[in-house]
Design a protein around this motif. Structure first.
Motif, PDB file in Angstrom:
ATOM      1  N   LYS A   1      -2.515  -4.156   6.794  1.00 52.87           N
ATOM      2  CA  LYS A   1      -2.712  -3.202   5.705  1.00 52.87           C
ATOM      3  C   LYS A   1      -3.806  -2.195   6.065  1.00 52.87           C
ATOM      4  O   LYS A   1      -3.642  -0.988   5.870  1.00 52.87           O
TER       5      LYS A   1
ATOM      6  N   THR B   1       0.845  -1.183   0.000  1.00 52.49           N
ATOM      7  CA  THR B   1       0.000   0.000   0.000  1.00 52.49           C
ATOM      8  C   THR B   1       0.885   1.239   0.000  1.00 52.49           C
ATOM      9  O   THR B   1       2.034   1.178   0.439  1.00 52.49           O
TER      10      THR B   1
ATOM     11  N   LYS C   1      -1.913 -10.018   7.056  1.00 53.80           N
ATOM     12  CA  LYS C   1      -1.663  -9.033   5.992  1.00 53.80           C
ATOM     13  C   LYS C   1      -2.838  -8.086   5.855  1.00 53.80           C
ATOM     14  O   LYS C   1      -2.658  -6.872   5.776  1.00 53.80           O
TER      15      LYS C   1
END
Length: 145
Positions: free
Chosen positions: A124, A5, A120
């Motif tokens: 994120k 990201t 994850k």
């Protein structure tokens, strides 16, 4: 496959990009801003605040499920800083690499997260929510310099 990201924010007109870079290169400042629930940290190796030299820290902070200790490697670059978090969570190992770059009037941060699929997604989401605030913390630190 790692998740990635990018967080980009505009540096306030009243703050110089050079002062933001100086705040990023100050490892104590970096740790305090990026670890808002900081309990403690310890310098392990490397020369802090030097360009292109990796410095290893052991950081302990508070999480909703208790406290966690992880290794943090910081490497100052001409245009920003690279950070590598190497940690062990109850759900498994995780590795987070952040590359912060001052470019013109912007601060860009690319974050790569490598962990199990559940972690994850959670990490994120947390990065996308909390890191714009961290950018503001660096702008505040830069304004005080």
């Amino acid at each position: 496959m790692p998740a990635e990201t990018t967080i980009s924010t505009i540096i306030p007109a009243s703050t110089s990009p050079e002062s933001v870079l100086k705040a990023l290169h100050d490892h104590e400042c970096y740790i305090r801003i990026t670890c808002p629930q900081l309990i403690s940290y310890k310098h392990i190796s490397g020369t802090p605040n030097q360009l292109n030299e990796s410095c290893l820290y052991e950081v302990t902070d508070k999480k909703p499920i208790g406290q966690t200790t992880f290794k943090l490697t910081l490497t100052n670059r001409d245009d920003g800083i690279e950070a590598n978090v190497d940690g062990k969570a109850p759900t498994g190992a995780l590795n987070i690499i952040s590359k912060w770059v001052v470019s013109g009037n912007k601060l860009d941060e690319v974050v790569t997260i490598d962990s199990n699929m559940l972690m994850k997604k959670m990490i994120k989401g947390n990065v996308e929510k909390s890191h714009p605030e961290q950018h503001q913390g660096f702008y505040a630190a830069a304004a005080q310099a």
